[in-house]
Design a protein around this motif. Sequence first.
Motif, PDB file in Angstrom:
ATOM      1  N   THR A 189     -21.021 -22.959  -5.497  1.00  0.00           N
ATOM      2  CA  THR A 189     -19.851 -23.596  -4.894  1.00  0.00           C
ATOM      3  C   THR A 189     -18.677 -23.700  -5.871  1.00  0.00           C
ATOM      4  N   VAL A 190     -18.945 -23.565  -7.169  1.00  0.00           N
ATOM      5  CA  VAL A 190     -17.875 -23.526  -8.169  1.00  0.00           C
ATOM      6  C   VAL A 190     -17.489 -22.082  -8.478  1.00  0.00           C
ATOM      7  N   TRP A 191     -18.484 -21.208  -8.545  1.00  0.00           N
ATOM      8  CA  TRP A 191     -18.184 -19.807  -8.844  1.00  0.00           C
ATOM      9  C   TRP A 191     -17.309 -19.158  -7.772  1.00  0.00           C
ATOM     10  N   GLU A 192     -17.567 -19.462  -6.529  1.00  0.00           N
ATOM     11  CA  GLU A 192     -16.840 -18.777  -5.446  1.00  0.00           C
ATOM     12  C   GLU A 192     -15.331 -19.012  -5.510  1.00  0.00           C
ATOM     13  N   PRO A 193     -14.856 -20.268  -5.578  1.00  0.00           N
ATOM     14  CA  PRO A 193     -13.402 -20.457  -5.658  1.00  0.00           C
ATOM     15  C   PRO A 193     -12.809 -19.917  -6.965  1.00  0.00           C
ATOM     16  N   TRP A 194     -13.597 -19.952  -8.049  1.00  0.00           N
ATOM     17  CA  TRP A 194     -13.076 -19.394  -9.305  1.00  0.00           C
ATOM     18  C   TRP A 194     -12.896 -17.888  -9.184  1.00  0.00           C
ATOM     19  N   LEU A 195     -13.869 -17.200  -8.625  1.00  0.00           N
ATOM     20  CA  LEU A 195     -13.759 -15.743  -8.441  1.00  0.00           C
ATOM     21  C   LEU A 195     -12.553 -15.396  -7.571  1.00  0.00           C
ATOM     22  N   THR A 196     -12.299 -16.239  -6.568  1.00  0.00           N
ATOM     23  CA  THR A 196     -11.131 -16.022  -5.701  1.00  0.00           C
ATOM     24  C   THR A 196      -9.839 -16.264  -6.471  1.00  0.00           C
ATOM     25  N   SER A 197      -9.814 -17.321  -7.288  1.00  0.00           N
ATOM     26  CA  SER A 197      -8.582 -17.689  -7.994  1.00  0.00           C
ATOM     27  C   SER A 197      -8.155 -16.641  -9.014  1.00  0.00           C
ATOM     28  N   SER A 224     -11.709 -16.410  13.384  1.00  0.00           N
ATOM     29  CA  SER A 224     -10.289 -16.137  13.176  1.00  0.00           C
ATOM     30  C   SER A 224      -9.643 -17.362  12.531  1.00  0.00           C
ATOM     31  N   GLY A 225      -8.446 -17.163  12.002  1.00  0.00           N
ATOM     32  CA  GLY A 225      -7.680 -18.270  11.436  1.00  0.00           C
ATOM     33  C   GLY A 225      -8.426 -18.992  10.330  1.00  0.00           C
ATOM     34  N   ALA A 226      -8.320 -20.337  10.351  1.00  0.00           N
ATOM     35  CA  ALA A 226      -8.935 -21.158   9.316  1.00  0.00           C
ATOM     36  C   ALA A 226     -10.456 -21.021   9.339  1.00  0.00           C
ATOM     37  N   GLU A 227     -11.036 -20.846  10.533  1.00  0.00           N
ATOM     38  CA  GLU A 227     -12.493 -20.684  10.641  1.00  0.00           C
ATOM     39  C   GLU A 227     -12.959 -19.408   9.950  1.00  0.00           C
ATOM     40  N   LEU A 228     -12.137 -18.368  10.037  1.00  0.00           N
ATOM     41  CA  LEU A 228     -12.483 -17.107   9.361  1.00  0.00           C
ATOM     42  C   LEU A 228     -12.528 -17.316   7.847  1.00  0.00           C
ATOM     43  N   GLY A 229     -11.532 -17.998   7.325  1.00  0.00           N
ATOM     44  CA  GLY A 229     -11.497 -18.252   5.890  1.00  0.00           C
ATOM     45  C   GLY A 229     -12.693 -19.063   5.433  1.00  0.00           C
ATOM     46  N   GLN A 230     -13.061 -20.073   6.216  1.00  0.00           N
ATOM     47  CA  GLN A 230     -14.197 -20.911   5.850  1.00  0.00           C
ATOM     48  C   GLN A 230     -15.508 -20.130   5.936  1.00  0.00           C
ATOM     49  N   ALA A 231     -15.628 -19.292   6.969  1.00  0.00           N
ATOM     50  CA  ALA A 231     -16.846 -18.477   7.128  1.00  0.00           C
ATOM     51  C   ALA A 231     -16.979 -17.476   5.988  1.00  0.00           C
ATOM     52  N   LEU A 232     -15.860 -16.887   5.577  1.00  0.00           N
ATOM     53  CA  LEU A 232     -15.870 -15.925   4.474  1.00  0.00           C
ATOM     54  C   LEU A 232     -16.302 -16.619   3.182  1.00  0.00           C
ATOM     55  N   LYS A 233     -15.782 -17.814   2.981  1.00  0.00           N
ATOM     56  CA  LYS A 233     -16.131 -18.589   1.789  1.00  0.00           C
ATOM     57  C   LYS A 233     -17.618 -18.916   1.777  1.00  0.00           C
ATOM     58  N   GLN A 234     -18.140 -19.371   2.912  1.00  0.00           N
ATOM     59  CA  GLN A 234     -19.545 -19.754   2.985  1.00  0.00           C
ATOM     60  C   GLN A 234     -20.462 -18.551   2.794  1.00  0.00           C
ATOM     61  N   THR A 235     -20.059 -17.410   3.345  1.00  0.00           N
ATOM     62  CA  THR A 235     -20.863 -16.186   3.198  1.00  0.00           C
ATOM     63  C   THR A 235     -20.939 -15.770   1.736  1.00  0.00           C
ATOM     64  N   ARG A 236     -19.827 -15.905   1.052  1.00  0.00           N
ATOM     65  CA  ARG A 236     -19.820 -15.561  -0.375  1.00  0.00           C
ATOM     66  C   ARG A 236     -20.693 -16.522  -1.182  1.00  0.00           C
ATOM     67  N   ILE A 237     -20.615 -17.788  -0.866  1.00  0.00           N
ATOM     68  CA  ILE A 237     -21.444 -18.784  -1.575  1.00  0.00           C
ATOM     69  C   ILE A 237     -22.920 -18.470  -1.381  1.00  0.00           C
ATOM     70  N   GLU A 238     -23.298 -18.155  -0.156  1.00  0.00           N
ATOM     71  CA  GLU A 238     -24.701 -17.835   0.126  1.00  0.00           C
ATOM     72  C   GLU A 238     -25.130 -16.573  -0.605  1.00  0.00           C
TER      73      GLU A 238
END
Length: 361
Positions: free
Chosen positions: A277-285, A334-348
Amino acid sequence: MQYEQSVFLVGGAVRDELLGLPVKDRDWVVTGSTPEQMLAQGYQQVGKQFPVFLHPQTKEEYALARKERKQGVGYTGFVCDFTPDIRLEEDLERRDLTINAIAKSNDDRLIDPFNGQQDLRDRILRHVSEAFVEDPLRVLRVARFMARFANFGFQIAPETKALMTEIASSGELDSLTPERVWRETENALQSPTAHVYFDVLAEVGALSHLFPKLEYQTQVFAKDWDKHARWSLITAHTPIVALAELNAHLRAPNQFCWFSEQSRLFVEANPLPLPATVWEPWLTSVAAIKKPQPFEKLVSILAHLTQTDVEHWLALRTGIAKINAQVLIKQGYSGAELGQALKQTRIEALEGLSNPLLLKG
């Protein structure tokens, strides 16, 4: 009175040739001439403070022989005299080091009034004259030459080091603009032994004047880093707030700021290992997916600073690289849900990796 025009190769080109190094740039001094004569011969004038001309074919720089007289504070406080009666030896006398005060005539004769050849053989950086103290920029130049020639076994003459210390304690270093300090520093960072530049400045008491808030610890670079990585490692012990202020003060170019500040920020804020959960936003940033080359350089620096394996850092990117937003869009996101789903998929995906950088559970 009519003077005979003569042309001499000077400075770094002569020095590097004598050291057996490739000559990249050639500079020339012209005696017995005037700006009007140079222009009449097709040269293009580019110097503002004193006449420097570009050769009509080669575009190499030809400067009229000149003398300088200190009149004001700092490295710009000089009055130049470039009348045609100035001798080559007078021009060479205003130079910083004896190894840079050797000239070569068109018939390959060396003019060496200050024994620069002997200092080259003895591997000594020695000032030409007491006028050395009139230009504070020379402190940085000597430090830079030491970094460049460290592998040749050069040392600074004790009397020259004493003058550098005198300049550092005089307050004259404060007259140097941040841009001029950075230019010398960036040149020094091109060298594999760039740390020597900072070591010398620290030794003569100049480092704190030139690099306020830098917390420097001497080091030897174990691999051939590029200039951005070297700056990041030099500044690695400087707290992030102070580092950002230092980069702003020096007006360092954006890439130097980005790599050094990202490196320091990560090390300061993130003790390893870390959860997904920390690596994912850092990799994005740090745009790990969109900009793989800067990411690879950044993580090579971070792996060095944290004494970890760079392959483990690269594996984090590989673990999320194939996750495609298009697949999630087809699933109806789509929209905000798409962004959240993408984030969660990456975390998993990260949580599924076997990687010592990942904190499990």
